[in-house]
Design a protein around this motif. Structure first.
Motif, PDB file in Angstrom:
ATOM      1  N   ALA A  91     -14.925 -22.290 -61.275  1.00  0.00           N
ATOM      2  CA  ALA A  91     -13.989 -21.286 -61.785  1.00  0.00           C
ATOM      3  C   ALA A  91     -14.571 -20.556 -62.989  1.00  0.00           C
ATOM      4  O   ALA A  91     -14.484 -19.335 -63.082  1.00  0.00           O
ATOM      5  CB  ALA A  91     -12.653 -21.933 -62.159  1.00  0.00           C
ATOM      6  N   TYR A  92     -15.162 -21.294 -63.955  1.00  0.00           N
ATOM      7  CA  TYR A  92     -15.762 -20.692 -65.141  1.00  0.00           C
ATOM      8  C   TYR A  92     -16.677 -21.724 -65.797  1.00  0.00           C
ATOM      9  O   TYR A  92     -16.516 -22.922 -65.627  1.00  0.00           O
ATOM     10  CB  TYR A  92     -14.687 -20.238 -66.141  1.00  0.00           C
ATOM     11  N   TRP A  93     -17.663 -21.240 -66.535  1.00  0.00           N
ATOM     12  CA  TRP A  93     -18.560 -22.150 -67.238  1.00  0.00           C
ATOM     13  C   TRP A  93     -17.972 -22.460 -68.613  1.00  0.00           C
ATOM     14  O   TRP A  93     -17.284 -21.649 -69.219  1.00  0.00           O
ATOM     15  CB  TRP A  93     -19.958 -21.562 -67.368  1.00  0.00           C
ATOM     16  N   MET A  94     -18.276 -23.668 -69.094  1.00  0.00           N
ATOM     17  CA  MET A  94     -17.828 -24.082 -70.423  1.00  0.00           C
ATOM     18  C   MET A  94     -19.006 -24.361 -71.349  1.00  0.00           C
ATOM     19  O   MET A  94     -18.969 -24.037 -72.527  1.00  0.00           O
ATOM     20  CB  MET A  94     -16.952 -25.339 -70.317  1.00  0.00           C
ATOM     21  N   GLU A  95     -20.052 -24.974 -70.797  1.00  0.00           N
ATOM     22  CA  GLU A  95     -21.202 -25.338 -71.614  1.00  0.00           C
ATOM     23  C   GLU A  95     -22.426 -25.428 -70.713  1.00  0.00           C
ATOM     24  O   GLU A  95     -22.355 -25.987 -69.613  1.00  0.00           O
ATOM     25  CB  GLU A  95     -20.948 -26.687 -72.298  1.00  0.00           C
ATOM     26  N   ILE A 142     -19.480 -18.722 -54.076  1.00  0.00           N
ATOM     27  CA  ILE A 142     -20.941 -18.752 -53.933  1.00  0.00           C
ATOM     28  C   ILE A 142     -21.636 -18.185 -55.174  1.00  0.00           C
ATOM     29  O   ILE A 142     -22.412 -17.225 -55.088  1.00  0.00           O
ATOM     30  CB  ILE A 142     -21.397 -17.983 -52.670  1.00  0.00           C
ATOM     31  N   PRO A 143     -21.399 -18.751 -56.352  1.00  0.00           N
ATOM     32  CA  PRO A 143     -22.055 -18.215 -57.546  1.00  0.00           C
ATOM     33  C   PRO A 143     -23.533 -18.597 -57.616  1.00  0.00           C
ATOM     34  O   PRO A 143     -23.973 -19.596 -57.030  1.00  0.00           O
ATOM     35  CB  PRO A 143     -21.267 -18.874 -58.693  1.00  0.00           C
ATOM     36  N   VAL A 144     -24.273 -17.795 -58.342  1.00  0.00           N
ATOM     37  CA  VAL A 144     -25.689 -18.061 -58.605  1.00  0.00           C
ATOM     38  C   VAL A 144     -25.928 -17.890 -60.103  1.00  0.00           C
ATOM     39  O   VAL A 144     -25.523 -16.885 -60.690  1.00  0.00           O
ATOM     40  CB  VAL A 144     -26.608 -17.108 -57.813  1.00  0.00           C
ATOM     41  N   LEU A 145     -26.563 -18.880 -60.707  1.00  0.00           N
ATOM     42  CA  LEU A 145     -26.928 -18.806 -62.120  1.00  0.00           C
ATOM     43  C   LEU A 145     -28.400 -18.436 -62.223  1.00  0.00           C
ATOM     44  O   LEU A 145     -29.241 -18.985 -61.496  1.00  0.00           O
ATOM     45  CB  LEU A 145     -26.665 -20.153 -62.798  1.00  0.00           C
ATOM     46  N   ARG A 146     -28.719 -17.508 -63.124  1.00  0.00           N
ATOM     47  CA  ARG A 146     -30.101 -17.100 -63.335  1.00  0.00           C
ATOM     48  C   ARG A 146     -30.453 -17.227 -64.807  1.00  0.00           C
ATOM     49  O   ARG A 146     -29.620 -16.954 -65.681  1.00  0.00           O
ATOM     50  CB  ARG A 146     -30.322 -15.663 -62.851  1.00  0.00           C
ATOM     51  N   THR A 179     -45.978 -13.028 -62.633  1.00  0.00           N
ATOM     52  CA  THR A 179     -45.468 -12.884 -61.268  1.00  0.00           C
ATOM     53  C   THR A 179     -44.260 -13.760 -60.991  1.00  0.00           C
ATOM     54  O   THR A 179     -43.663 -13.661 -59.915  1.00  0.00           O
ATOM     55  CB  THR A 179     -46.570 -13.245 -60.254  1.00  0.00           C
ATOM     56  N   ALA A 180     -43.855 -14.613 -61.930  1.00  0.00           N
ATOM     57  CA  ALA A 180     -42.741 -15.528 -61.702  1.00  0.00           C
ATOM     58  C   ALA A 180     -41.422 -14.767 -61.649  1.00  0.00           C
ATOM     59  O   ALA A 180     -41.182 -13.880 -62.472  1.00  0.00           O
ATOM     60  CB  ALA A 180     -42.683 -16.577 -62.806  1.00  0.00           C
ATOM     61  N   PRO A 181     -40.572 -15.097 -60.690  1.00  0.00           N
ATOM     62  CA  PRO A 181     -39.255 -14.453 -60.648  1.00  0.00           C
ATOM     63  C   PRO A 181     -38.331 -15.064 -61.702  1.00  0.00           C
ATOM     64  O   PRO A 181     -38.648 -16.088 -62.306  1.00  0.00           O
ATOM     65  CB  PRO A 181     -38.755 -14.801 -59.239  1.00  0.00           C
ATOM     66  N   VAL A 182     -37.205 -14.407 -61.928  1.00  0.00           N
ATOM     67  CA  VAL A 182     -36.186 -14.993 -62.785  1.00  0.00           C
ATOM     68  C   VAL A 182     -35.680 -16.265 -62.106  1.00  0.00           C
ATOM     69  O   VAL A 182     -35.336 -16.261 -60.934  1.00  0.00           O
ATOM     70  CB  VAL A 182     -35.027 -14.001 -63.012  1.00  0.00           C
ATOM     71  N   LEU A 183     -35.673 -17.374 -62.821  1.00  0.00           N
ATOM     72  CA  LEU A 183     -35.318 -18.664 -62.243  1.00  0.00           C
ATOM     73  C   LEU A 183     -33.838 -18.683 -61.863  1.00  0.00           C
ATOM     74  O   LEU A 183     -32.981 -18.296 -62.658  1.00  0.00           O
ATOM     75  CB  LEU A 183     -35.612 -19.780 -63.252  1.00  0.00           C
ATOM     76  N   SER A 184     -33.536 -19.148 -60.640  1.00  0.00           N
ATOM     77  CA  SER A 184     -32.155 -19.136 -60.151  1.00  0.00           C
ATOM     78  C   SER A 184     -31.701 -20.528 -59.730  1.00  0.00           C
ATOM     79  O   SER A 184     -32.498 -21.397 -59.370  1.00  0.00           O
ATOM     80  CB  SER A 184     -32.019 -18.168 -58.970  1.00  0.00           C
ATOM     81  N   TYR A 185     -30.365 -20.705 -59.766  1.00  0.00           N
ATOM     82  CA  TYR A 185     -29.715 -21.953 -59.384  1.00  0.00           C
ATOM     83  C   TYR A 185     -28.513 -21.575 -58.515  1.00  0.00           C
ATOM     84  O   TYR A 185     -27.500 -21.094 -59.031  1.00  0.00           O
ATOM     85  CB  TYR A 185     -29.241 -22.725 -60.615  1.00  0.00           C
ATOM     86  N   THR A 186     -28.640 -21.753 -57.208  1.00  0.00           N
ATOM     87  CA  THR A 186     -27.559 -21.427 -56.286  1.00  0.00           C
ATOM     88  C   THR A 186     -26.617 -22.618 -56.187  1.00  0.00           C
ATOM     89  O   THR A 186     -27.026 -23.720 -55.797  1.00  0.00           O
ATOM     90  CB  THR A 186     -28.118 -21.086 -54.899  1.00  0.00           C
ATOM     91  N   SER A 192     -23.604 -14.753 -61.471  1.00  0.00           N
ATOM     92  CA  SER A 192     -23.107 -13.661 -60.632  1.00  0.00           C
ATOM     93  C   SER A 192     -22.552 -14.235 -59.336  1.00  0.00           C
ATOM     94  O   SER A 192     -22.791 -15.393 -58.992  1.00  0.00           O
ATOM     95  CB  SER A 192     -24.235 -12.664 -60.329  1.00  0.00           C
ATOM     96  N   GLY A 193     -21.814 -13.398 -58.616  1.00  0.00           N
ATOM     97  CA  GLY A 193     -21.237 -13.839 -57.345  1.00  0.00           C
ATOM     98  C   GLY A 193     -19.806 -14.316 -57.511  1.00  0.00           C
ATOM     99  O   GLY A 193     -19.320 -14.541 -58.613  1.00  0.00           O
ATOM    100  N   THR A 194     -19.132 -14.500 -56.377  1.00  0.00           N
ATOM    101  CA  THR A 194     -17.751 -14.974 -56.391  1.00  0.00           C
ATOM    102  C   THR A 194     -17.710 -16.465 -56.704  1.00  0.00           C
ATOM    103  O   THR A 194     -18.737 -17.151 -56.701  1.00  0.00           O
ATOM    104  CB  THR A 194     -17.090 -14.729 -55.029  1.00  0.00           C
TER     105      THR A 194
END
Length: 228
Positions: A89-93, A128-132, A70-77, A123-125
């Motif tokens: 702007a972009y991820w490096m590591e 306001i990006p969100v990492l999952r 039942t756990a959702p995909v873990l997110s980091y806003t 995802s997102g601009t």
């Protein structure tokens, strides 16, 4: 160091006009200089992804552990981190837990539920990006992220263009003049355009070759290094 007021004054000189020109008010010129700033920073990002970076520790939006089924995909806003991350702007590591943790690998967002352990998507601009994380990745973990960032805009007349070396601040009014063709590009002296191209090239060469060794860009931590 050139302030917004100084850069605006130089742009007026290049336009061969004065502060009372109704076509080129301070607000109009400020917008063009901000656009030029964005344009140059974007070029710097593409020239050397290591030039403007930060590293942070991300905490998950939900820290309670739930049954796998039942756990959702873990997110980091990013906007709700402390402090909020609003300049992404972009991820490096990306690594689990800290800067010595296991590397995470990027995957398409729609594959995260079945991707296995250690995958992520952003995802997102940029605002306001969100990492999952993939569903099989450990729940509730912090993440270490190294990322490229957008410098703050110039707002006050005393503000300088962040992210651009002081020695190359003169490129901004030239960038505004020619890249956006203010007042009609065809009316500008050829020598001034050549100066813009020379100084712009010098800036990008400087940020791309900061040492005696050839700059290396590793696009994928798991892939092959490319040299430029």
């Amino acid at each position: 160091m050139a302030s917004l007021a100084v850069l605006r004054a130089k742009l007026l000189v290049f336009l061969a006009t004065t502060t009372d020109d109704p076509l080129f008010t301070s607000a109009v010129l400020n917008d063009f200089l901000k656009d030029a700033h964005h344009n140059l920073v974007d070029e710097i990002h593409r020239t050397n992804r290591d030039y403007l970076y930060k590293d942070v520790l991300l905490t998950p939006d939900v820290t309670t552990t739930q049954p796998w089924s039942t756990a959702p995909v873990l997110s980091y806003t990013f906007a709700t981190q402390t402090p909020a991350i609003t300049d992404f702007a972009y991820w490096m590591e990306l690594r689990k837990t800290n800067d010595d943790g296991d590397l995470l690998r990027e995957a398409p967002l729609e594959t995260l539920r079945d991707a296995g352990n250690g995958f992520f998507a952003i995802s997102g601009t940029d605002d306001i990006p969100v990492l999952r994380l993939s569903k099989d990745t450990e729940q509730g973990i912090n993440l270490y992220m190294k990322y490229g960032y957008w410098p703050l805009d110039m707002q006050l007349d005393t503000d300088a263009p962040l992210g651009i070396p002081t020695q190359f601040h003169d490129v901004l009014p030239l960038e505004a003049l020619f890249a956006f063709a203010i007042g009609g590009e065809g009316t500008r002296p050829k020598e001034l355009q050549e100066r813009w191209l020379d100084r712009r090239s010098a800036l990008l060469f400087h940020v791309g070759k900061r040492g005696t060794a050839v700059h290396r860009t590793k696009v994928d931590p798991y892939g092959t290094e490319t040299y430029g």
